[in-house]
Design a protein around this motif. Sequence first.
Motif, mmCIF file in Angstrom:
data_model
loop_
_atom_site.group_PDB
_atom_site.id
_atom_site.type_symbol
_atom_site.label_atom_id
_atom_site.label_comp_id
_atom_site.label_asym_id
_atom_site.label_seq_id
_atom_site.Cartn_x
_atom_site.Cartn_y
_atom_site.Cartn_z
ATOM 1 N N LEU A 190 44.104 35.150 42.694
ATOM 2 C CA LEU A 190 43.161 34.259 43.371
ATOM 3 C C LEU A 190 43.611 32.805 43.241
ATOM 4 N N ALA A 191 44.076 32.433 42.063
ATOM 5 C CA ALA A 191 44.543 31.060 41.855
ATOM 6 C C ALA A 191 45.741 30.754 42.742
ATOM 7 N N LEU A 248 40.567 43.210 45.459
ATOM 8 C CA LEU A 248 40.015 41.900 45.817
ATOM 9 C C LEU A 248 39.461 41.920 47.238
ATOM 10 N N GLU A 249 40.181 42.599 48.141
ATOM 11 C CA GLU A 249 39.696 42.698 49.527
ATOM 12 C C GLU A 249 38.420 43.527 49.570
ATOM 13 N N PHE A 299 37.669 29.777 35.681
ATOM 14 C CA PHE A 299 38.209 28.576 35.059
ATOM 15 C C PHE A 299 37.171 27.906 34.160
ATOM 16 N N ALA A 300 35.901 28.038 34.505
ATOM 17 C CA ALA A 300 34.847 27.359 33.749
ATOM 18 C C ALA A 300 34.376 28.154 32.535
ATOM 19 N N ALA A 359 33.845 33.427 48.650
ATOM 20 C CA ALA A 359 33.418 34.186 47.470
ATOM 21 C C ALA A 359 34.525 34.228 46.425
ATOM 22 N N GLY A 360 35.765 34.316 46.898
ATOM 23 C CA GLY A 360 36.902 34.301 45.980
ATOM 24 C C GLY A 360 37.025 32.967 45.268
ATOM 25 N N ARG A 361 36.772 31.872 45.987
ATOM 26 C CA ARG A 361 36.829 30.542 45.362
ATOM 27 C C ARG A 361 35.739 30.395 44.304
ATOM 28 N N ALA A 362 34.567 30.935 44.588
ATOM 29 C CA ALA A 362 33.478 30.876 43.615
ATOM 30 C C ALA A 362 33.835 31.684 42.366
ATOM 31 N N GLU A 363 34.417 32.850 42.568
ATOM 32 C CA GLU A 363 34.846 33.694 41.443
ATOM 33 C C GLU A 363 35.906 32.974 40.614
#
Length: 217
Positions: free
Chosen positions: A8-9, A47-48, A80-81, A71-75
């Motif tokens: 994802l990154a 992931l898809e 990271f957080a 949704a992937g960006r939110a995940e």
Amino acid sequence: MSIRHGLLALLERGQMYGYQLRAAFEESTGATWPLNIGQVYTTLGRLERDGLVLALPENEGGQRPYEITDAGRAELALWFATPISRTDRPRDELAIKLALALTTPGVDVRAVVQNQRTATMRALQEFGRLKRIDDRPDDLAWRLVLDAMMFQAEAELRWLDHCEASLVRYRPKPANSPTGAAGATGPAGTPGPAAADPAAGDPSAGAGPRVGGKLPR
């Protein structure tokens, strides 16, 4: 590191297909975690399925690129957080191996420790060589990964030193006594001669620590 979040990154940088992702992943981690292409595509499929990436039409070369979804960006942001917990990391195979070696008949535990020490020292020397000949001094990501591996190897060597010192003091309990002291109990659990002696019942009067099947600390 999670392969799922690693991909994802990478996709946050832009669209990529499988082989590009594998190469970028290995480059980003300093080739310390090689991936086979099957792992990449299996993870992309999950992931898809979860709606975190989107498979795009094949390009002229026949490769199918993927892109990250909202949704992937939110995940990814959540990953990271969120601090990594010790319970989230793989089990320490070396610690498990030594623990089992202590309780497995016929295993030379000291030889296991020495073999591991030799292998870990070689790895540490190789990391040092890579650091000396580093031809990409501005690649901070690579240097941090290499430093982490060196610190882990140094810590493992210190732990192996501790294990070796503990083995010198280690006194395994007799196999025919569940309490570790012959004669501690008589028939039907009644006190035996050893239990009748106050000194015999004092752990501080024993010949050495009773650690059972656990690594001495």
